[in-house]
Motif scaffolding. Structure first.
Motif, PDB file in Angstrom:
ATOM      1  N   ARG A  77      -2.141  14.030  -0.821  1.00 53.40           N
ATOM      2  CA  ARG A  77      -1.074  13.067  -1.137  1.00 53.40           C
ATOM      3  C   ARG A  77       0.187  13.344  -0.320  1.00 53.40           C
ATOM      4  NH1 ARG A  77       1.029   9.129  -4.094  1.00 53.40           N
ATOM      5  NH2 ARG A  77       3.056   9.358  -5.085  1.00 53.40           N
ATOM      6  N   SER A  80       2.366   1.915  -3.349  1.00 53.69           N
ATOM      7  CA  SER A  80       1.426   2.043  -4.455  1.00 53.69           C
ATOM      8  C   SER A  80       1.557   3.402  -5.133  1.00 53.69           C
ATOM      9  CB  SER A  80      -0.011   1.874  -3.950  1.00 53.69           C
ATOM     10  OG  SER A  80      -0.937   2.208  -4.962  1.00 53.69           O
ATOM     11  N   PRO A  81       1.578   3.424  -6.464  1.00 52.14           N
ATOM     12  CA  PRO A  81       1.672   4.711  -7.177  1.00 52.14           C
ATOM     13  C   PRO A  81       0.427   5.571  -7.026  1.00 52.14           C
ATOM     14  CG  PRO A  81       1.338   2.912  -8.727  1.00 52.14           C
ATOM     15  CD  PRO A  81       1.594   2.280  -7.389  1.00 52.14           C
ATOM     16  N   VAL A  82      -0.687   5.007  -6.557  1.00 56.89           N
ATOM     17  CA  VAL A  82      -1.904   5.799  -6.387  1.00 56.89           C
ATOM     18  C   VAL A  82      -2.125   6.189  -4.931  1.00 56.89           C
ATOM     19  CG1 VAL A  82      -3.007   4.734  -8.375  1.00 56.89           C
ATOM     20  CG2 VAL A  82      -3.385   3.765  -6.109  1.00 56.89           C
ATOM     21  N   ARG A  83      -1.154   5.921  -4.071  1.00 56.58           N
ATOM     22  CA  ARG A  83      -1.306   6.287  -2.667  1.00 56.58           C
ATOM     23  C   ARG A  83      -1.485   7.798  -2.526  1.00 56.58           C
ATOM     24  NH1 ARG A  83       3.273   5.900   2.054  1.00 56.58           N
ATOM     25  NH2 ARG A  83       1.938   6.480   3.814  1.00 56.58           N
ATOM     26  N   ARG A 138       0.826  -1.211   0.000  1.00 53.53           N
ATOM     27  CA  ARG A 138       0.000   0.000   0.000  1.00 53.53           C
ATOM     28  C   ARG A 138       0.858   1.258   0.000  1.00 53.53           C
ATOM     29  NH1 ARG A 138      -1.563   3.515   3.732  1.00 53.53           N
ATOM     30  NH2 ARG A 138      -0.582   2.328   5.403  1.00 53.53           N
ATOM     31  N   LYS A 145      -0.109  14.374  -9.862  1.00 57.28           N
ATOM     32  CA  LYS A 145       1.055  13.490  -9.994  1.00 57.28           C
ATOM     33  C   LYS A 145       2.308  14.287 -10.327  1.00 57.28           C
ATOM     34  CE  LYS A 145       2.853   9.577 -12.655  1.00 57.28           C
ATOM     35  NZ  LYS A 145       4.047  10.295 -13.114  1.00 57.28           N
ATOM     36  N   LEU A 198      -5.771  14.457 -11.943  1.00 61.87           N
ATOM     37  CA  LEU A 198      -4.805  13.476 -11.460  1.00 61.87           C
ATOM     38  C   LEU A 198      -3.439  13.713 -12.061  1.00 61.87           C
ATOM     39  CD1 LEU A 198      -6.988  10.241 -11.532  1.00 61.87           C
ATOM     40  CD2 LEU A 198      -6.185  11.466  -9.519  1.00 61.87           C
ATOM     41  N   LEU A 223     -12.610  10.732 -10.264  1.00 60.74           N
ATOM     42  CA  LEU A 223     -11.200  10.747 -10.655  1.00 60.74           C
ATOM     43  C   LEU A 223     -11.118  11.233 -12.102  1.00 60.74           C
ATOM     44  CD1 LEU A 223     -10.078   7.375  -9.040  1.00 60.74           C
ATOM     45  CD2 LEU A 223      -9.855   9.687  -8.136  1.00 60.74           C
ATOM     46  N   TYR A 282      -3.976   9.460  -3.751  1.00 59.35           N
ATOM     47  CA  TYR A 282      -4.909   9.942  -4.772  1.00 59.35           C
ATOM     48  C   TYR A 282      -6.315   9.409  -4.536  1.00 59.35           C
ATOM     49  CZ  TYR A 282      -0.656  11.089  -7.369  1.00 59.35           C
ATOM     50  OH  TYR A 282       0.554  11.590  -7.752  1.00 59.35           O
ATOM     51  N   VAL A 283      -6.420   8.239  -3.919  1.00 55.29           N
ATOM     52  CA  VAL A 283      -7.725   7.631  -3.699  1.00 55.29           C
ATOM     53  C   VAL A 283      -8.154   7.889  -2.259  1.00 55.29           C
ATOM     54  CG1 VAL A 283      -7.401   5.859  -5.439  1.00 55.29           C
ATOM     55  CG2 VAL A 283      -6.612   5.441  -3.128  1.00 55.29           C
TER      56      VAL A 283
END
Length: 602
Positions: A189, A138-141, A135, A159, A155, A150, A143-144
């Motif tokens: 983030r 994770s590259p989306v940590r 977790r 990023k 996004l 989304l 963002y969600v």
């Protein structure tokens, strides 16, 4: 086997190892009492199945006694149910003499005594740590988790900004494309990944509560609203305290930083990230920075990261735009004339980049532009151009990245435009020409509502709406418009608070309509209440706002915008339209502009 308890034995609590080493003090009636001297507590346990483990030292272990004596165990013997430990030099000690702080709970000791947890417990811990590791990587940590759709362009911005070691950027998306959400995503983030813990958000006073709700409702970020009253309360408890050190996440209005005392306190507090909304208000001229600019600049110097938000970066001119870039990077943007000279070639550079991204061939002037921007010799530029044909996309991407590095704002300014996106409703401009005849007003209303002149006239006259042309004909049009529109929501923006109050008085005298006001003369709480009443389906039909209603507010539930007067600055017109035409709007926007023929309005 049932344990054979004896008074004087030393036992450890498996459930509470922090109690230290206990000694059996009493046995009877199926119970055992153990005193834990380290915490001066006595616990009673059911003798059969008690969560206890006998301490047994083995040769090589260290025996530490209550008097502080410490030696290595050479041999252990059992005498009368108690263990006697012997050192190599002949010294002996019963287990009763061991220090209460001795835990004996190290991995080796537990293995020797056979005290091991069930395998399933180990597997559960191992799996949990593995999931946590994945977790965190994770590259989306970060963002969600937000309550939001989304959307790709938001996004992408989040990023790009959060991937930088020190994010200092200007978010300049066109009005309604979600700069606030982008900024909140970035904050969320950075906090989630541990790269920021102290964040200060500075906004115009009318937007304080809107930002507070947005951060809390969408991202579960609880920011503390700071004002003079709160600062005074903190200093009342501790006069030497810096109020801005009391909380990690702070939200305040820009005027608070202008205060001669609060501004330096905010700058001295130190921040991982500073966020400034509606940054085009930070006026600046060479040698004469405005008070707002000076206040923000002081905090920006001490902050690691900086986010400036504005949909109209050049609304106050090139000099003001340069000043905001100067806040982001004072070393890169240090001289206004040099910036203006550099900006002169941005148009050609943008065209060159567009052709590269589209995969088209370079044009005749492109080689000269590359020489100027890259600072390379003609032969080197020629080889680069040739590589575009042989290496394809990789060469184009590399060249675009080089151009971005050398473009003045290429790495510090992000701007999404509506023209590059899809899914937005159309804007329908409805200029309404008014003259000294009643006919022109009625004909224009009939054209807008696609009905015949006679029935519209009858409807207006039956409603008791008088077109009194001795007064402002725009007011007559507005009264008729509201009557015909019925339950639709209308946002009307005019230039000043005085105009808002005059319109309110005139409308209430001539038509029964649910009407709300939004102007700088109202308390902040009252403005928010009026805006909420306007948003209520059964609330106000029309909200009359002064110019402060042109920024920051979301009224996408309405579909009719009345520009009662036109600003001279087209970017301010864009701000007004952006209150309705923004992400979330699903219906065509009707922009009504009443004006009198042969007047300045025309």
């Amino acid at each position: 086997m049932k344990p054979a308890y004896r008074v004087g034995q030393r036992w450890l609590s498996v459930a509470e190892p922090e109690l230290g080493l206990g000694v059996v003090t009493q046995i009877g009636d199926g119970r055992v009492s153990i005193r834990f001297g380290a915490v001066d507590e006595v616990r009673q346990y059911i003798a059969d199945g008690a969560p206890l483990r006998r301490l047994t030292l083995r040769p090589g272990d260290r025996a530490r006694l209550r008097g502080g004596e410490d030696w290595e165990v050479a041999r252990a013997e059992l005498r009368g149910g108690l263990i006697v430990y012997r050192a190599a030099d002949g010294r002996t000690a019963e287990e009763t003499e061991l220090d209460d702080e001795v835990s004996g709970g190290g991995p080796e000791a537990r293995l020797r005594t056979g005290s091991a947890d069930p395998t399933r417990d180990f597997e559960l811990r191992r799996d949990a740590l593995g999931h946590q590791h994945r977790r965190r990587r994770s590259p989306v940590r970060g963002y969600v988790g937000g309550r939001m759709d989304l959307i790709p362009h938001q996004l992408f911005i989040a990023k790009e900004v959060t991937s930088r070691p020190v994010p200092r950027v200007l978010l300049a998306d066109e009005v309604g494309l979600g700069k606030t959400v982008e900024a909140c995503l970035i904050v969320h983030r950075l906090l989630s990944t541990g790269r920021a813990s102290r964040v200060l958000v500075v906004v115009p006073e009318p937007l304080v509560h809107q930002w507070f709700v947005e951060l809390l409702r969408r991202f579960n970020l609880w920011f503390h609203i700071f004002d003079e009253e709160r600062c005074d309360a903190i200093e009342g408890a501790d006069p030497a305290a810096n109020p801005f050190l009391e909380d990690q996440l702070v939200l305040c209005a820009l005027p608070l930083l202008r205060d001669a005392k609060r501004g330096p306190q905010a700058a001295a507090a130190g921040w991982d990230l500073l966020v400034v909304d509606e940054a085009h208000h930070l006026g600046w001229e060479p040698g004469a920075p405005g008070a707002d600019y000076t206040a923000v600049e002081a905090v920006a110097r001490s902050a690691e990261g900086l986010l400036l938000l504005t949909a109209t970066p050049e609304q106050l001119g090139v000099a003001s735009h340069f000043a905001r870039l100067r806040l982001l990077d004072p070393h890169r943007f240090h001289d206004l004339p040099a910036f203006e000279q550099e900006s002169a070639r941005y148009v050609k550079l943008a065209g060159l980049a567009s052709r590269l991204l589209a995969g088209r061939a370079l044009e005749g002037e492109d080689a000269q532009v590359l020489e100027q921007v890259l600072g390379e010799e003609p032969e080197s530029v020629r080889r680069r151009a040739e590589s575009l044909a042989t290496q394809g996309a990789s060469a184009r991407d590399a060249l675009v990245q080089d151009l971005l590095d050398r473009h003045g704002t290429g790495r510090v300014m992000f701007r999404n435009t509506r023209s590059a996106m899809r899914g937005f409703p159309k804007r329908k401009p409805l200029p309404i020409e008014l003259s000294s005849t009643e006919e022109s007003v009625l004909e224009r209303l009939a054209e807008e509502f696609d009905t015949d002149h006679r029935s519209l006239t009858q409807g207006i006259l039956a409603a008791g709406v008088s077109v009194d042309l001795a007064q402002d004909p725009r007011l007559d049009w507005l009264v008729g418009f509201l009557r015909v529109l019925g339950t639709g929501k209308v946002l009307l923006i005019c230039r000043s608070q005085a105009k808002v109050l005059a319109l309110e008085t005139a409308l209430r005298a001539r038509i029964a309509v649910k009407l709300a006001l939004f102007h700088e003369g109202l308390e902040l709480i009252q403005r928010d209440r009026n805006a909420a009443w306007f948003a209520d389906p059964d609330g106000a039909s029309i909200l009359i706002a002064s110019e402060i209603g042109s920024e920051g507010r979301n009224f996408q539930f309405a579909h009719h915008l009345v520009l009662f007067d036109l600003p001279l600055d087209p970017e301010l017109i864009e701000q007004r339209i952006g209150r309705l035409d923004r992400i979330g709007q699903t219906t065509e926007i009707h922009i009504h502009v009443p004006y009198v023929r042969d007047s300045a309005q025309e």
